[in-house]
Design an enzyme around this catalytic site. Structure first.
Site, PDB file in Angstrom:
ATOM      1  N   ASN A 178     -66.024  17.583  54.592  1.00 24.66           N
ATOM      2  CA  ASN A 178     -66.612  18.927  54.696  1.00 24.66           C
ATOM      3  C   ASN A 178     -65.654  19.772  55.510  1.00 24.66           C
ATOM      4  OD1 ASN A 178     -69.371  20.341  56.616  1.00 24.66           O
ATOM      5  ND2 ASN A 178     -68.268  21.218  54.908  1.00 24.66           N
ATOM      6  N   GLY A 179     -65.205  20.885  54.944  1.00 23.82           N
ATOM      7  CA  GLY A 179     -64.262  21.746  55.653  1.00 23.82           C
ATOM      8  C   GLY A 179     -63.194  22.234  54.715  1.00 23.82           C
TER       9      GLY A 179
END
Ligand code: SF4
Length: 492
Positions: free
Chosen positions: A129-130
């Site tokens: 996530n990111g």
């Protein structure tokens, strides 16, 4: 009247749904990991189910029992991607899972995570996530040395770097790979015998740790722990690496310390209200923003009305602080992305009414404070304000529980380009005129920063302040999921 039935593929939204969707920022991913549980796949599934709001386009789970990795990934919502049968085919006491949102350009099954790879140190699977702000440059460099990428997602850069690392163990290789990338990463990585969870040194995205019986669980948000009945242990700290192996947990801090830059928009909009981030409840914070907004920008009105669901909690806070009654005078239909009937003859405001409808008996002759958490392009609010007026509202005063959104995000949130953000190109008065409200006021940046002080984190608020904490390579200053746009074009 003749009618036609339109079946809408969830992955391919209609023009209408796309427009409504595009008028918001979108979180791009949620991750979950579990080590040491006989029902690891089922637990990962439930964790992803709770994290569905963080990504609706694809979902995947990888499991292992110490040998090979088993994987199931597909486009669609978690409940559609997995069945009892597919989960039965994912044995093992360790699992990681991922839900993903992407723009149309990156909407392909090969970009669905977790990514799996076989390295000379054994199999690895990763869920991220990111967004990496130097992924494009690293990819070009690796391709120049013969690397072949199988996806167009920036997360594969980490896998490629890990596979090429000369370090001894998978754990050391991962740290080596992450030392080269810049930007936002909250991730889980699974080897044949370990679950590794990492937050980048700025801690842009959330990641928390919990216990379920004797098993360890990692998840993007605490709402996932709640659903599976896990006990919250703590949030991972920025720059922390947690290695879980055979029930034992170790913490490493291999990266240079940086100032924490947790994404303030996680509190304002992305995270689920029942989640706690860094120990602070999201619902309570959003309500406080509404109270603050009422103090900063009072209005003479009869009703406080939320834009559902995004403005709901802030509207409650505004109503409490101002003493003006709260009314859900606009109702939202949550099922518009599935199936609807489109009339052959045009109906006024049909498009927006598919998703929202006003309650005329409440609104007639009333002055309304309409509360939302942000304005992205402004297209939806133009229609909602018109709808309120058509339903009889005598005045509509728009209040936004965050400052004007003037810049795109490069750290894991899908945003329009700067040119498409209405507040980037127009003054508040101009936006008010475009939307057709009687008045428009945003929460001040000082107010937002002051409200965040009790949360004891320092934040990224770059999309409001234009102060970007991590410089972005110029090639990467394009919409996030189009990072590898030339590759996408070649593939088309
Ligand atoms: Fe969050 Fe905005 Fe910073 Fe992106 S730019 S991390 S959305 S605050």
């Amino acid at each position: 009247m003749s009618r036609r039935l339109i079946e809408i593929d969830p992955a391919l939204e209609t023009e209408l749904a796309t427009e409504l969707q595009r008028d918001r920022f979108h979180d791009e991913c949620g991750v979950v990991g579990i080590q040491g549980h006989s029902e690891a796949a089922n637990i990962a599934y439930l964790g992803l189910y709770a994290l569905q709001h963080r990504g609706q386009e694809s979902a995947g789970i990888v499991t292992t029992d110490g040998g090979e990795h088993r994987v199931h990934r597909a486009m669609g919502l978690v409940a559609d991607v997995f069945s009892e049968k597919t989960l039965r085919k994912l044995p093992g006491r360790m699992a990681i899972g991922h839900v993903r949102y992407s723009t149309a350009g990156g909407s392909q099954i090969r970009n669905a995570q977790p990514f799996c790879a076989t390295t000379d140190g054994g199999p690895v699977a990763i869920a991220h996530n990111g967004n990496l702000v130097n992924a494009y440059a690293i990819r070009r460099e690796l391709e120049g040395r013969g690397a072949i990428f199988s996806t167009t997602a920036d997360s594969e850069t980490i896998v490629q770097l890990l596979a090429r690392s000369r370090e001894r163990t998978q754990e050391e290789r991962l740290i080596d790979a992450l030392s080269r990338v810049k930007g936002a990463f909250s991730l889980v990585l699974m080897t044949s015998d370990s679950l590794i969870a990492v937050r980048d040194p700025h801690g842009f995205r959330p990641l928390c740790l919990g216990r379920l019986d004797r098993a360890w669980v990692v998840a993007s948000e605490t709402c996932a722990l709640d659903l599976i009945g896990a006990e919250y242990d703590r949030d991972l700290e920025p720059g922390e690496v947690v290695v879980i192996k055979r029930g034992r947990i170790r913490t490493l801090r291999p990266f240079k310390r940086e100032k924490e830059r947790f994404c303030i928009f996680e509190y304002i909009y992305f995270a689920r209200p029942d989640s706690n981030l860094n120990g602070h409840n999201v619902y309570a914070y959003r309500k406080e923003l509404g109270r603050l907004l009422a103090r900063e920008h009072p209005a003479s009105a009869d009703l406080v009305v939320p834009v559902l669901d995004s403005g709901n909690t802030a509207a409650l806070g505004y109503a409490e602080e101002s003493g003006i009654p709260y009314e859900q005078a606009m109702i939202r239909n949550h099922y518009v992305r599935r199936t609807f009937i489109e009339p052959a003859q045009s109906i006024r405001h049909f498009g927006v009414k598919v998703k929202h409808n006003a309650v005329a008996s409440i609104l007639k002759g009333r002055r309304v404070v309409l509360v939302d958490d942000s304005i992205v392009r402004g297209t939806t609010l133009i229609k909602l304000v018109t709808m309120l007026r058509n339903a009889g509202a005598s005045e509509v005063h728009l209040r936004i529980s965050a400052p004007p959104t003037i810049g795109p995000c490069y750290y894991g949130i899908d945003t329009p380009t700067r040119g498409e953000l209405i507040a980037s190109n127009h003054s508040v008065d101009e936006i008010c005129a475009i939307i057709g409200a009687d008045s428009l006021r945003y929460l001040s940046l000082e107010g937002l920063r002051g409200s965040a002080e009790p949360l004891k984190s320092s934040f990224c608020d770059a999309c409001f302040s234009d102060e970007y904490p991590v410089a972005v390579d110029s090639d990467d200053k394009i919409p996030q999921l189009s990072l590898f746009r030339d590759v996408e074009a070649d593939d088309a």
